[in-house]
Design an enzyme around this catalytic site. Structure first.
Site, PDB file in Angstrom:
ATOM      1  N   CYS A  89      -1.042  -0.124  -5.003  1.00 17.71           N
ATOM      2  CA  CYS A  89      -1.262  -1.567  -5.495  1.00 17.71           C
ATOM      3  C   CYS A  89      -0.611  -2.680  -4.500  1.00 17.71           C
ATOM      4  O   CYS A  89      -0.218  -3.540  -4.923  1.00 17.71           O
ATOM      5  CB  CYS A  89      -1.088  -1.663  -6.790  1.00 17.71           C
ATOM      6  SG  CYS A  89       0.493  -1.446  -7.528  1.00 17.71           S
ATOM      7  N   GLY A  90      -0.375  -2.318  -3.323  1.00 16.27           N
ATOM      8  CA  GLY A  90       0.360  -3.252  -2.654  1.00 16.27           C
ATOM      9  C   GLY A  90       1.708  -3.541  -2.755  1.00 16.27           C
ATOM     10  O   GLY A  90       2.401  -2.698  -3.082  1.00 16.27           O
TER      11      GLY A  90
END
Length: 292
Positions: A89-90
């Site tokens: 998720c980055g």
């Protein structure tokens, strides 16, 4: 130059990865819609409850007498860190962990050096990240997102409140991602305990005389614990929506990167194939000339 077989294998591998990132983006989008609906519905209730508490507590001695309003010399601190259970998720989890570490180093450097700063991790990534940095981590409630509900968050809030009331901690701070939109999450660091006598930003306080039933003290003592539980639950819902938004954005970017890489690999494949064909033609021509 890589062989045709190597380039073909890379094209197949990148194509498979692209299909996975597309699927993960669709799953994150579906989860985001539900999470976004939950937090949008929660925000007005949480804000109104905070306004009610601030209005009733304004000029009241009952709020100041609450054990959750007692301000003590800060000797032990609890950082409540809300992250996700999974990655991909980055920089979602990394940003929260960095914000928590920076907050500790800025506000409690001496206490941290003495080991008097503890972390309550809601989310496995936060527990792992803070443990690697040498902090004492309480992982009791790190699986809340497995079955996200108010009941699970309520238990965590009650544990925090009981520990504060018993004097185990003199200050409790909350760090989480606030959901703004799919592409933007805002890091929030808020004081959880002791409760502040000042109204939060955006909360209106009306100085009005009230008639209380049953009593002013009973009403405030009922509102304060409920407000704290709702505040933590809102932070968890904000983080949940932010996680799905961040994952959706990350998977969308990964899909685009895979598409660009496929273009480059196909170009390399065509060039390699043309070079191989040209080489074969030259070998044929050379062989024919040798026979003349």
């Amino acid at each position: 130059m890589a062989s045709l077989k190597e380039v073909r294998n890379r094209i197949v591998s990148v194509s498979s990865t692209q299909q996975i990132t597309k699927a993960m983006k669709m799953v994150a989008a579906a989860k985001l819609r539900r999470a976004q609906d939950n937090i949008i519905q929660m925000r007005p209730y949480a804000q109104k409850l905070g306004e009610m508490l601030a209005t009733v507590s304004a000029g009241s001695e009952s709020g100041a007498d609450s054990p959750f309003s007692k301000v003590r010399p800060v000797e032990r601190v609890l950082m409540v860190l809300i992250t996700s259970d999974r990655g991909l998720c980055g920089a979602f989890n990394t940003n929260v962990i960095k914000a928590a570490v920076q907050h500790i180093e800025t506000n409690y450097p001496v206490l941290a050096s003495r080991g008097q700063v503890e972390v309550l991790a809601i989310g496995k990534r936060g527990a792992e990240g803070m443990a690697r940095r040498g902090y004492k981590v309480n992982s009791t409630y790190q699986d809340i997102f497995t079955r996200l509900s108010f009941v699970g968050v309520k238990e965590a809030a009650e544990m925090i409140m009981n520990a504060y009331e018993a004097g185990q901690y003199d200050r409790v701070d909350l760090v989480f991602n606030e959901f703004k939109n799919v592409a933007t999450q805002i890091i929030r660091t808020e004081q959880f305990l002791p409760i502040s006598s000042e109204p939060a930003v955006g909360q209106a306080v009306v100085n009005t005389s009230y008639t209380y039933e049953p009593t002013e003290a009973e009403i405030i003592n009922e509102l304060i614990p409920k407000s704290l539980k709702i505040k933590l639950y809102r932070g968890v819902l904000e983080s949940n929506a932010s996680e799905h938004g961040a994952r959706m954005t990350a998977m969308d970017k990964a899909t685009e990167n895979a598409q660009e890489l496929l273009k480059e690999l196909k170009l390399v494949y065509n060039r390699t194939r043309q070079a191989a064909i040209t080489k074969e033609i030259l070998e044929i021509v050379g062989g024919a000339e040798a026979l003349v």
